[in-house]
Design a protein around this motif. Sequence first.
Motif, PDB file in Angstrom:
ATOM      1  N   ASN A 155      36.566  68.865 144.705  1.00 27.87           N
ATOM      2  CA  ASN A 155      37.400  69.677 143.826  1.00 27.87           C
ATOM      3  C   ASN A 155      38.863  69.361 144.142  1.00 27.87           C
ATOM      4  OD1 ASN A 155      38.787  71.543 142.343  1.00 27.87           O
ATOM      5  ND2 ASN A 155      37.665  73.329 143.109  1.00 27.87           N
ATOM      6  N   PRO A 156      39.510  68.512 143.329  1.00 28.40           N
ATOM      7  CA  PRO A 156      40.893  68.133 143.614  1.00 28.40           C
ATOM      8  C   PRO A 156      41.877  69.297 143.559  1.00 28.40           C
ATOM      9  CG  PRO A 156      40.222  67.321 141.462  1.00 28.40           C
ATOM     10  CD  PRO A 156      39.004  67.915 142.112  1.00 28.40           C
ATOM     11  N   GLU A 157      41.484  70.398 142.958  1.00 24.45           N
ATOM     12  CA  GLU A 157      42.371  71.561 142.892  1.00 24.45           C
ATOM     13  C   GLU A 157      42.587  72.183 144.270  1.00 24.45           C
ATOM     14  OE1 GLU A 157      40.903  74.206 139.891  1.00 24.45           O
ATOM     15  OE2 GLU A 157      41.065  72.679 138.345  1.00 24.45           O
ATOM     16  N   LEU A 158      41.686  71.851 145.208  1.00 25.48           N
ATOM     17  CA  LEU A 158      41.835  72.367 146.573  1.00 25.48           C
ATOM     18  C   LEU A 158      42.783  71.511 147.396  1.00 25.48           C
ATOM     19  CD1 LEU A 158      38.103  73.256 147.340  1.00 25.48           C
ATOM     20  CD2 LEU A 158      39.946  74.790 146.609  1.00 25.48           C
ATOM     21  N   GLY A 159      43.267  70.441 146.799  1.00 26.43           N
ATOM     22  CA  GLY A 159      44.180  69.537 147.502  1.00 26.43           C
ATOM     23  C   GLY A 159      43.479  68.240 147.859  1.00 26.43           C
ATOM     24  N   VAL A 160      44.265  67.187 147.947  1.00 28.92           N
ATOM     25  CA  VAL A 160      43.719  65.866 148.264  1.00 28.92           C
ATOM     26  C   VAL A 160      44.424  65.360 149.508  1.00 28.92           C
ATOM     27  CG1 VAL A 160      43.422  63.503 147.443  1.00 28.92           C
ATOM     28  CG2 VAL A 160      43.220  65.397 145.835  1.00 28.92           C
ATOM     29  N   ASP A 161      43.644  64.976 150.484  1.00 27.31           N
ATOM     30  CA  ASP A 161      44.181  64.460 151.739  1.00 27.31           C
ATOM     31  C   ASP A 161      45.062  63.242 151.474  1.00 27.31           C
ATOM     32  OD1 ASP A 161      43.916  62.595 154.237  1.00 27.31           O
ATOM     33  OD2 ASP A 161      43.317  64.583 154.931  1.00 27.31           O
ATOM     34  N   ARG A 162      46.124  63.089 152.256  1.00 30.90           N
ATOM     35  CA  ARG A 162      47.072  61.983 152.062  1.00 30.90           C
ATOM     36  C   ARG A 162      46.407  60.614 152.214  1.00 30.90           C
ATOM     37  NH1 ARG A 162      47.399  63.866 157.044  1.00 30.90           N
ATOM     38  NH2 ARG A 162      47.514  62.441 158.817  1.00 30.90           N
ATOM     39  N   ARG A 163      45.291  60.555 152.916  1.00 34.60           N
ATOM     40  CA  ARG A 163      44.619  59.286 153.183  1.00 34.60           C
ATOM     41  C   ARG A 163      43.694  58.862 152.037  1.00 34.60           C
ATOM     42  NH1 ARG A 163      42.998  55.126 154.239  1.00 34.60           N
ATOM     43  NH2 ARG A 163      42.573  54.095 156.169  1.00 34.60           N
ATOM     44  N   ILE A 164      43.481  59.747 151.081  1.00 34.33           N
ATOM     45  CA  ILE A 164      42.552  59.472 149.979  1.00 34.33           C
ATOM     46  C   ILE A 164      43.313  58.845 148.812  1.00 34.33           C
ATOM     47  CG2 ILE A 164      40.986  60.508 148.290  1.00 34.33           C
ATOM     48  CD1 ILE A 164      40.434  62.735 150.313  1.00 34.33           C
ATOM     49  N   PHE A 165      42.857  57.676 148.361  1.00 34.60           N
ATOM     50  CA  PHE A 165      43.452  57.048 147.176  1.00 34.60           C
ATOM     51  C   PHE A 165      43.081  57.846 145.940  1.00 34.60           C
ATOM     52  CE2 PHE A 165      43.071  54.307 143.463  1.00 34.60           C
ATOM     53  CZ  PHE A 165      44.343  53.771 143.399  1.00 34.60           C
ATOM     54  N   GLY A 166      41.830  58.258 145.867  1.00 34.27           N
ATOM     55  CA  GLY A 166      41.365  59.034 144.729  1.00 34.27           C
ATOM     56  C   GLY A 166      40.081  59.754 145.100  1.00 34.27           C
ATOM     57  N   GLY A 167      39.805  60.819 144.402  1.00 37.48           N
ATOM     58  CA  GLY A 167      38.588  61.570 144.644  1.00 37.48           C
ATOM     59  C   GLY A 167      38.031  62.088 143.343  1.00 37.48           C
ATOM     60  N   THR A 168      36.719  62.112 143.253  1.00 35.31           N
ATOM     61  CA  THR A 168      36.093  62.512 142.006  1.00 35.31           C
ATOM     62  C   THR A 168      34.643  62.896 142.221  1.00 35.31           C
ATOM     63  OG1 THR A 168      35.688  61.846 139.707  1.00 35.31           O
ATOM     64  CG2 THR A 168      35.369  60.166 141.414  1.00 35.31           C
ATOM     65  N   ASN A 169      34.088  63.520 141.205  1.00 36.22           N
ATOM     66  CA  ASN A 169      32.648  63.749 141.164  1.00 36.22           C
ATOM     67  C   ASN A 169      32.056  63.079 139.916  1.00 36.22           C
ATOM     68  OD1 ASN A 169      33.517  65.434 139.120  1.00 36.22           O
ATOM     69  ND2 ASN A 169      33.093  67.323 140.212  1.00 36.22           N
ATOM     70  N   ASP A 170      32.816  62.205 139.289  1.00 36.93           N
ATOM     71  CA  ASP A 170      32.408  61.516 138.053  1.00 36.93           C
ATOM     72  C   ASP A 170      32.264  60.013 138.315  1.00 36.93           C
ATOM     73  OD1 ASP A 170      32.314  60.263 135.520  1.00 36.93           O
ATOM     74  OD2 ASP A 170      33.575  61.800 134.625  1.00 36.93           O
ATOM     75  N   PRO A 171      31.091  59.434 138.054  1.00 35.89           N
ATOM     76  CA  PRO A 171      30.896  58.003 138.320  1.00 35.89           C
ATOM     77  C   PRO A 171      31.859  57.099 137.540  1.00 35.89           C
ATOM     78  CG  PRO A 171      29.037  58.885 137.086  1.00 35.89           C
ATOM     79  CD  PRO A 171      29.899  60.042 137.487  1.00 35.89           C
ATOM     80  N   ARG A 172      32.291  57.532 136.355  1.00 39.20           N
ATOM     81  CA  ARG A 172      33.242  56.724 135.587  1.00 39.20           C
ATOM     82  C   ARG A 172      34.568  56.606 136.332  1.00 39.20           C
ATOM     83  NH1 ARG A 172      32.674  60.150 130.314  1.00 39.20           N
ATOM     84  NH2 ARG A 172      32.610  61.617 132.013  1.00 39.20           N
ATOM     85  N   ASP A 173      34.983  57.689 136.976  1.00 41.92           N
ATOM     86  CA  ASP A 173      36.219  57.650 137.749  1.00 41.92           C
ATOM     87  C   ASP A 173      36.093  56.687 138.931  1.00 41.92           C
ATOM     88  OD1 ASP A 173      37.341  59.536 136.048  1.00 41.92           O
ATOM     89  OD2 ASP A 173      36.972  61.229 137.416  1.00 41.92           O
ATOM     90  N   VAL A 174      34.914  56.678 139.558  1.00 37.43           N
ATOM     91  CA  VAL A 174      34.693  55.757 140.679  1.00 37.43           C
ATOM     92  C   VAL A 174      34.919  54.326 140.209  1.00 37.43           C
ATOM     93  CG1 VAL A 174      32.988  54.833 142.304  1.00 37.43           C
ATOM     94  CG2 VAL A 174      33.105  57.299 141.880  1.00 37.43           C
ATOM     95  N   VAL A 175      34.360  53.987 139.057  1.00 38.45           N
ATOM     96  CA  VAL A 175      34.516  52.630 138.509  1.00 38.45           C
ATOM     97  C   VAL A 175      35.994  52.330 138.280  1.00 38.45           C
ATOM     98  CG1 VAL A 175      34.021  51.130 136.527  1.00 38.45           C
ATOM     99  CG2 VAL A 175      32.214  52.556 137.513  1.00 38.45           C
ATOM    100  N   HIS A 176      36.723  53.262 137.698  1.00 37.27           N
ATOM    101  CA  HIS A 176      38.156  53.049 137.450  1.00 37.27           C
ATOM    102  C   HIS A 176      38.937  52.891 138.754  1.00 37.27           C
ATOM    103  CE1 HIS A 176      38.292  53.319 133.121  1.00 37.27           C
ATOM    104  NE2 HIS A 176      37.532  54.387 133.154  1.00 37.27           N
ATOM    105  N   TYR A 177      38.635  53.724 139.746  1.00 36.20           N
ATOM    106  CA  TYR A 177      39.327  53.603 141.038  1.00 36.20           C
ATOM    107  C   TYR A 177      39.066  52.237 141.679  1.00 36.20           C
ATOM    108  CZ  TYR A 177      40.451  58.630 141.094  1.00 36.20           C
ATOM    109  OH  TYR A 177      40.947  59.878 140.814  1.00 36.20           O
TER     110      TYR A 177
END
Length: 190
Positions: A155-177
Motif C-alpha cells: 500500500n503506497p499510501e503508507l509510504g515508500v522506503d527510500r531504497r525502493i524504486f517502485g512498489g505495487t500489487n499489480d503485475p502490469r506495474d511490475v512489467v513497467h518498472y
Amino acid sequence: MSHSFWSELISIIPETMWVAFATLAFLTLRKPIIRRFLDRPRESMETTVGGGGGKGEIRRWDHAAESLRGGRILWVDDNPPGNSELIKLFRSAGMTVDTAPSTEDALAYVEQGGYDIILSDIKRNGDPQAGIKMLRELELHKIPTPVVIYAMSFNPELGVDRRIFGGTNDPRDVVHYVIDLMERARMSLG
C-alpha cells in the motif's frame, strides 16, 4: 483424344490438387506461423498482463525487447510459484531470473553475480517486515541494485522506503518498472 489420355489426366488431378492445396495453405498461413515463432515474448506479455493490458503496454513491451535481452533479475519471495507467469514472461524476453526464498539466499546470490533488478515481496516466512529488513541488509553491504516491491499487501499510501524504486500489487506495474529500469541501465552503458 484417346481413352488413355483422359485416364492419365484424371489420375494426376488428385496429386495436382494436393500440391495446389498445400501451396495455398502455405501462402495463407506463413505469416501467422512466422509470427507465432518470432513473437513469443509479445504473446507472453499479452497473456500475462493482457487481462487489463492495452495496446500501449504491448507496444511498449515490443519496443523494450532489446533493452530486456540479457538483463538479470533476482526475485526474492518465499512463494515463487505465485510469480511463475511473470518469471516466464521475463525469461521469454531473454532475461535471467533467479529466485531466492529468503534475504540470506538473496545476499548469497548477489555476492555471486550482478543483477540489474531485485524484485521482492514484503512478508516472508512469517516475518511481515522481511522485505524492508532486506533493504537494510542491501544498504549495509553497499549493494546499489534497484529494488521493486511486488506484494499483494503493498500500500503506497503508507509510504515508500527510500531504497525502493517502485512498489505495487499489480503485475502490469511490475512489467513497467522492469522495462524502466532496464532502459535506464542500457542508456547508462551506451
